[in-house]
Design an enzyme around this catalytic site. Structure first.
Site, PDB file in Angstrom:
ATOM      1  N   SER A   1       5.733  -5.409  -1.033  1.00 23.88           N
ATOM      2  CA  SER A   1       5.673  -4.007  -1.462  1.00 23.88           C
ATOM      3  C   SER A   1       6.047  -3.062  -0.312  1.00 23.88           C
ATOM      4  CB  SER A   1       4.281  -3.711  -2.032  1.00 23.88           C
ATOM      5  OG  SER A   1       4.238  -2.462  -2.663  1.00 23.88           O
ATOM      6  N   ALA A   2       5.099  -2.280   0.208  1.00 26.46           N
ATOM      7  CA  ALA A   2       5.405  -1.389   1.332  1.00 26.46           C
ATOM      8  C   ALA A   2       5.941  -2.175   2.523  1.00 26.46           C
ATOM      9  CB  ALA A   2       4.164  -0.597   1.734  1.00 26.46           C
TER      10      ALA A   2
ATOM     11  N   GLU B   1       8.825  -7.348 -10.292  1.00 28.87           N
ATOM     12  CA  GLU B   1       7.582  -8.053  -9.985  1.00 28.87           C
ATOM     13  C   GLU B   1       7.779  -9.572 -10.019  1.00 28.87           C
ATOM     14  OE1 GLU B   1       4.038  -6.375  -9.864  1.00 28.87           O
ATOM     15  OE2 GLU B   1       5.606  -5.162  -8.947  1.00 28.87           O
TER      16      GLU B   1
ATOM     17  N   GLY C   1       0.852  -1.178   0.000  1.00 26.53           N
ATOM     18  CA  GLY C   1       0.000   0.000   0.000  1.00 26.53           C
ATOM     19  C   GLY C   1       0.884   1.222   0.000  1.00 26.53           C
TER      20      GLY C   1
ATOM     21  N   HIS D   1       8.662  -3.269  -7.014  1.00 27.62           N
ATOM     22  CA  HIS D   1       8.022  -3.076  -8.328  1.00 27.62           C
ATOM     23  C   HIS D   1       8.983  -2.415  -9.320  1.00 27.62           C
ATOM     24  CE1 HIS D   1       4.246  -3.779  -6.124  1.00 27.62           C
ATOM     25  NE2 HIS D   1       4.616  -2.813  -5.304  1.00 27.62           N
TER      26      HIS D   1
END
Length: 233
Positions: free
Chosen positions: A122-123, A194, A90, A159
């Protein structure tokens, strides 16, 4: 002894949430019955309850129950008592802001160093580095500090995207932004594509997945790391 999976993303193109990682996670979280989920990053502004339900649906396929940290009266004790921990993706600024606001950053670092199995996507991967300064996210809030867990001795650019030959896009590439970072900072940065992830066992960090990763170091040319190799600075 650290036991961590640090993944670029929760979802690769054409698959459902965490599907590509589930075989790895089944082994990583072997014998875990309940997972503590940290939903502070709130992708798209969804609620903690909604985000936890998404995580629970994925983990239910490998017989693990998920409970959100917001469901506990004492988040510090929740982290201390957790069998395993997952921090979802997020907005990294909001994630770090809430980690400081709830005073859980240091205790999270402590339990990871002690061996509580961890997954970050991700985050949730960005915070594993020395600081969060290589996130791609918009600064929608202002956390007290950019300092994060330092569970690994470099930063993550999740990413990571390569320049597209012939593209008419006039904005900065990820490589350009990381070069700008290195004008003022000497922290190495790993561009994690990714579908790639890092498997951390104590101080050994192995790149996993089907793609290479791009390692940026101050005043050096970027290098490509092959999947299966140990990330060494």
């Amino acid at each position: 002894m650290k036991k961590m999976i640090i993944a670029s993303t929760s979802t690769v193109h054409g698959s459902k949430y965490l599907t590509y990682l589930l075989p790895t996670l089944k082994n990583h979280f072997k014998d875990v019955k309940e997972l503590l989920f940290i939903p502070y990053a709130r992708p798209g502004g969804i609620t903690y309850k909604e985000y936890t339900a998404i995580a629970n649906k994925a983990f239910s396929t490998i017989d693990i129950n998920v409970k959100g940290i917001h469901e506990f009266n004492n988040p510090i004790e929740a982290i201390k008592q957790a069998e395993a921990i997952f921090t979802g993706g997020g907005n990294t600024f909001e994630l770090v802001n809430q980690l400081y606001k709830n005073d859980v950053l240091n205790v999270l670092k402590e339990v990871l160093e002690a061996g509580t199995p961890y997954l970050g996507t991700s985050a949730g991967s960005n915070i594993c580095g020395v600081n969060m300064m290589n996130t791609n996210d918009m600064p929608i809030v202002y956390p007290p500090s950019f300092k994060t867990l330092s569970a690994i001795p470099f930063n993550i650019n999740a990413h990571y995207l390569d320049p597209i030959e012939g593209s008419t896009h006039m904005g900065e590439t990820r490589e350009t932004r990381i070069k700008e970072f290195h004008i003022f900072n000497d922290i190495s940065v790993l561009g994690l594509r990714e579908g790639s992830w890092l498997e951390v066992t104590n101080n050994t960090i192995i790149l996993q997945g089907g793609l290479t990763a791009r390692l940026f170091q101050q005043n050096k040319k970027p290098i490509e790391l092959e999947s299966g190799v140990e990330v060494k600075l």
